[in-house]
Design an enzyme around this catalytic site. Structure first.
Site, short mmCIF file in Angstrom:
data_model
loop_
_atom_site.label_atom_id
_atom_site.label_comp_id
_atom_site.label_asym_id
_atom_site.label_seq_id
_atom_site.Cartn_x
_atom_site.Cartn_y
_atom_site.Cartn_z
CB CYS A 150 -0.95 -0.01 1.19
SG CYS A 150 -0.13 -0.12 2.81
NE ARG A 194 7.67 -4.33 12.29
CZ ARG A 194 6.79 -4.05 11.32
NH1 ARG A 194 5.51 -4.30 11.50
NH2 ARG A 194 7.20 -3.54 10.18
CG ASN A 311 -4.05 0.72 5.91
OD1 ASN A 311 -4.69 1.70 6.33
ND2 ASN A 311 -4.04 -0.43 6.54
#
Length: 327
Positions: A150, A194, A311
């Site tokens: 994306c 993350r 996205n």
């Protein structure tokens, strides 16, 4: 009629299912995912981003029945054992994220599929085709192709257009909704950031956007840097480009450049707006990027350009466009 199978029923796989099930010229014949098919039917019907499926979707033995159409539901971990040959599958949409190398994607071909379309960038030996930019180079001989991601689909067109003026350097910061590759509560992760609670923090993460853009735009090799900043929203993204151009320009010139492109050769790929948007306004938008002319700023040859994109929905639109090209 193109016969399609989907491998991997995460966010992109399920959205593609919803969009393809009643599409002319498409027959969705099978999906494969390790989750239980009754759970899959539930997640296809109820979606926290795009709402409840407007048709009917139910679980049946070995199948998902959507709007009266029977789609075989498989739970096979080994792609080589999937019944693509028996089902006469033309294209597998590889959406699991686990088979994005050529060797991995070829397992679908060994199982009998004619072609594979990834839902990610893939390895360097797989053709990278961004719709609206270089899809015309696709030949019938290619059996595995990548549509990029994306962020790549948003950025490629913008940088290509601005390089008509001349780009000396560009810094890309993609402010992006959190994804399944992050954690909801603090947990171990090989990329430490993350592993932090995605809905509670603004989290910079490493991305491969620079490498993808340099493959597509070799004239900009060594001139691009990129990072993604994950923010606590579930959908939508804002791409922030800071560029140093070869010559001085004006805000009006930059906005006119993109407004003209959006109305002509990039129609359907780029949208231009001067409405005061926020990320929620992009949900369900089919464009690869929406240039926000109200946020363009220029100082001499330094340009700040802002673009929005969904996205998930914008990206699956480009995958569907590539399916049409493959047909």
């Amino acid at each position: 009629m193109m016969r399609i199978a989907i491998n991997g029923m995460g966010r992109i796989g399920r959205l593609l299912f919803r969009r393809l099930i009643d599409m002319d010229g498409i027959e969705l014949v099978a999906v494969n995912d390790i989750m239980d098919s009754d759970n899959l039917a539930y997640l296809l019907k109820y979606d926290s981003i795009y709402g409840t499926f407007t048709g009917t979707v139910v679980h049946a033995p070995g199948a998902i029945v959507a709007n009266g159409k029977n789609v075989k539901a498989l739970q096979q971990k080994d792609p080589t054992l999937l019944p693509w040959k028996d089902l006469r599958v033309d294209v597998v949409l590889e959406c699991s994220g686990s088979f994005s190398s050529r060797e991995g994607a070829e397992q679908h071909l060994k199982a009998g599929a004619r072609k594979v379309l990834l839902s990610t960038t893939g390895s360097a030996d797989i053709p990278l085709l961004v719709y609206g930019f270089n899809q015309h180079v696709l030949t019938n001989e290619e059996t595995i192709i990548s549509p990029g991601g994306c962020m790549t689909n948003c950025s490629t067109h913008i940088l290509y257009i601005l390089n008509a003026i001349g780009i000396k350097s560009v810094q890309c910061n993609i402010l992006h909704s959190y994804t399944s590759r992050q954690e909801l509560v603090d947990a171990p992760h090989k990329q430490f950031r993350r592993g932090r609670a995605a809905a509670e923090a603004i989290i910079p993460v490493e991305i491969d956007l620079q490498q993808s853009l340099e493959r597509l735009l070799p004239a900009l090799k060594g001139k691009i840097a990129s990072v993604s900043t994950r923010v606590p929203v579930a959908n939508g993204a804002m791409a922030d480009f800071t560029l140093q151009l070869e010559q001085e320009t004006t805000r009006q010139e930059i906005n006119k450049l993109f407004a003209t492109a959006a109305a002509n050769e990039y129609k359907g790929i780029i949208e231009y707006t001067e409405d005061p948007l926020v990320s929620l306004d992009i949900k369900g938008n089919t464009h690869s990027c929406v240039i926000d002319g109200t946020l363009t700023s220029v100082v001499g040859n330094h340009v700040k350009l802002i673009a929005w994109f969904d996205n998930e929905y914008g990206f699956t639109t480009r995958m569907i466009d590539l399916l049409g090209k493959m047909a």
